[in-house]
Design an enzyme around this catalytic site. Structure first.
Site, PDB file in Angstrom:
ATOM      1  N   GLN A  99       0.769  -1.207  -0.009  1.00 26.55           N
ATOM      2  CA  GLN A  99       0.171   0.064  -0.090  1.00 26.55           C
ATOM      3  C   GLN A  99       0.839   1.346  -0.026  1.00 26.55           C
ATOM      4  OE1 GLN A  99      -2.296   1.231   3.659  1.00 26.55           O
ATOM      5  NE2 GLN A  99      -4.183   0.716   2.248  1.00 26.55           N
ATOM      6  N   TYR A 189      -6.773   9.841   5.731  1.00 28.81           N
ATOM      7  CA  TYR A 189      -5.313  10.170   5.193  1.00 28.81           C
ATOM      8  C   TYR A 189      -5.266  10.964   3.908  1.00 28.81           C
ATOM      9  CZ  TYR A 189      -4.123   6.537   8.836  1.00 28.81           C
ATOM     10  OH  TYR A 189      -3.994   5.875   9.861  1.00 28.81           O
TER      11      TYR A 189
END
Length: 375
Positions: A99, A189
């Site tokens: 990721q 995020y």
């Protein structure tokens, strides 16, 4: 054969089954480097029969990390220890993903179990302690908790730098041998911050309308897809809902996912939440409806996640068309052999996922006539 253990293909990637390990931050790196903990932590999932293991969020820049103890992929020196992990996952039949992430205003947060250690200068060195001012779409902190610092609002040069950092990290991921990368646009995020009106109060081309708020995530996807090999799939993880009435909604995620699909994204990993005040009832399979909404609305393969625990639940998700893959995180931590146990439960006394050194389990099970899923 069950649907869960039927093979799947995304572009040129062939997966032995549809059981996925979702990214889980370990807060155990120093200066972004993977170490023996990461190898053992991740390797056991490949031994345990999962089809795809996705490594935790790796910061595309040093300041992109959630904490100073996160993995990183901002320098070439990070490649070799990650490649070691990829090689082991491959040796056990699992595909490897990583990721790519930027924490935005949720960066530079503490690692709570280091609270005592970092009280001394020597302890800070041992832990690799760092602290910095994060960046975000707007100069607004995540919340009033002192763990969250008010960020610096990104200007155009900063935004361009973020895009290029994702590109450079993707190139390094390819050099490390990863089969897929997942762009992290969830959980409050940075890319999720740009998407959500809860964090984005900009008045330029990156703020205001939904189209403008989608601009940076889509630019990142376009840039990464341009350098990521054409035969390798690209994944994106999104928060389908902020779980607040004044935030990002599932219908917004359908539109976003349609745009992601048009830009060459192969599957959307469907989670939710990440902003202060979000409310959702965390029960078994609680996020699976988000996966179905995106899958049905955008016509793109999805990865369902959210306290999925039993093989029967996982199989039902696939059978009902609520997802194309099923991801576990905490469930995999609890039982790294979940996939091999699930194969027994769904497909009878089938031990083909067990690695040769562990095949003695079969003789034990046959002696005990134990073929049901371990409770």
């Amino acid at each position: 054969m069950s649907q869960l253990f039927s093979p799947a293909t995304l572009r040129g990637l062939h997966l032995r089954n549809r059981a996925v390990v979702a990214p889980m931050c370990q807060y155990s790196a120093k200066d972004g480097f993977a170490n023996d903990w990461h190898l053992v932590h991740l390797g056991r999932f490949a031994i345990g029969g999962f089809g795809l293991v996705i490594l935790e969020a790796a910061g595309v820049t040093p300041e992109a990390r959630i904490s100073y103890a996160d993995l990183g992929l901002w320098q070439d020196e990070h490649i070799a220890p990650l490649s070691r992990i990829v090689d082991f996952l491959h040796s056990q039949g699992a595909a490897a993903g990583i990721q790519l992430a930027h924490a935005g205003r949720k960066a530079s947060t503490p690692v709570t179990w280091h609270d005592e250690l970092i009280k001394t200068d020597a302890g800070k060195i041992e832990a690799g302690y760092e602290q910095w001012t994060p960046v975000g779409p707007s100069a607004v902190a995540h919340n009033a908790d002192p763990a969250f610092t008010t960020p610096t609002a990104l200007d155009q040069a900063g935004i361009d730098g973020v895009i290029q950092a994702f590109v450079a990290a993707a190139i390094r991921a390819e050099k490390a041998g990863f089969d897929t990368v997942e762009i992290h646009a969830a959980h409050g995020y940075l890319l999720n911050q740009f998407l959500s009106p809860l964090a984005n109060s900009r008045t330029d081309q990156y703020g205001g309308s939904r189209e403008n708020r989608m601009r940076l995530p889509l630019q990142v996807v376009e840039a990464v897809r341009a350098v990521w090999p054409a035969d390798k799939p690209l994944l994106v993880r999104i928060s389908v809902s902020d779980n607040r009435p004044d935030g990002w909604q599932p219908e917004d995620s359908v539109v976003l996912s349609q745009e992601l699909k048009a830009r060459g994204v192969d599957a959307v990993h469907c989670s939710s939440g990440g902003f202060d005040g979000g409310v959702i009832n965390s029960v078994a399979n609680y996020q699976v409806p988000f996966s179905k909404t995106v899958r049905d609305g955008a016509g793109i393969p999805t990865i369902a996640v959210g306290l999925i625990s039993t093989p029967e639940e996982a199989e039902a998700i696939l059978a009902d068309g609520a997802g194309d893959f099923v991801a576990l995180a905490r469930g995999a931590l609890d039982d790294p052999n979940w996939a091999v146990h699930a194969r027994l439960a769904l497909d009878g006394a089938n031990y083909d996922l067990w690695p040769d050194p562990t095949k003695r389990v079969e003789s034990m099970d046959r002696s005990l006539k134990r073929h049901s899923f371990a409770k």
